[in-house]
Structure formats: C-alpha cells, structure tokens
Write a protein that holds these residues in place. Structure first.
Motif, PDB file in Angstrom:
ATOM      1  N   ALA A  72       0.816  -1.219   0.000  1.00 44.84           N
ATOM      2  CA  ALA A  72       0.000   0.000   0.000  1.00 44.84           C
ATOM      3  C   ALA A  72       0.846   1.263   0.000  1.00 44.84           C
ATOM      4  O   ALA A  72       0.451   2.276  -0.574  1.00 44.84           O
ATOM      5  CB  ALA A  72      -0.940   0.008   1.194  1.00 44.84           C
ATOM      6  N   ASN A 116       1.503   2.996  -3.382  1.00 40.81           N
ATOM      7  CA  ASN A 116       0.384   3.497  -4.177  1.00 40.81           C
ATOM      8  C   ASN A 116       0.565   4.987  -4.445  1.00 40.81           C
ATOM      9  O   ASN A 116       0.651   5.787  -3.529  1.00 40.81           O
ATOM     10  CB  ASN A 116      -0.939   3.274  -3.444  1.00 40.81           C
ATOM     11  N   TYR A 139      -4.014   1.140   7.585  1.00 47.59           N
ATOM     12  CA  TYR A 139      -2.633   0.895   7.170  1.00 47.59           C
ATOM     13  C   TYR A 139      -1.646   1.486   8.189  1.00 47.59           C
ATOM     14  O   TYR A 139      -0.655   0.855   8.523  1.00 47.59           O
ATOM     15  CB  TYR A 139      -2.369   1.454   5.777  1.00 47.59           C
TER      16      TYR A 139
END
Length: 37
Positions: free
Chosen positions: A12, A15, A28
């Motif tokens: 993640a 990203n 997260y």
C-alpha cells in the motif's frame, strides 16, 4: 473482487495512483505501513 486478489497491505505504501479512504489510511497506519499521502 477477483481483480484485487493479488493486492497486499504491505504494498500500500507504494500506491501513487488512488487516494486512500480515511478509514483505510488509518488501518494501514495502525498496521505500521507508511503511506505517501
């Protein structure tokens, strides 16, 4: 959804395309994954 089958939380932080929903960003961060937001 099948298109997200290969998605991993550990990835993640890389990203740079889609913004994170505030709840997802909190998840997260709580998992210790740094996001570039």
């Amino acid at each position: 959804h099948p298109s997200a089958a290969a998605t991993r939380a550990a990835n993640a932080g890389t990203n740079r395309v889609l913004p994170f929903h505030p709840g997802a960003a909190r998840f997260y961060r709580e998992q210790g994954i740094a996001l570039a937001i």
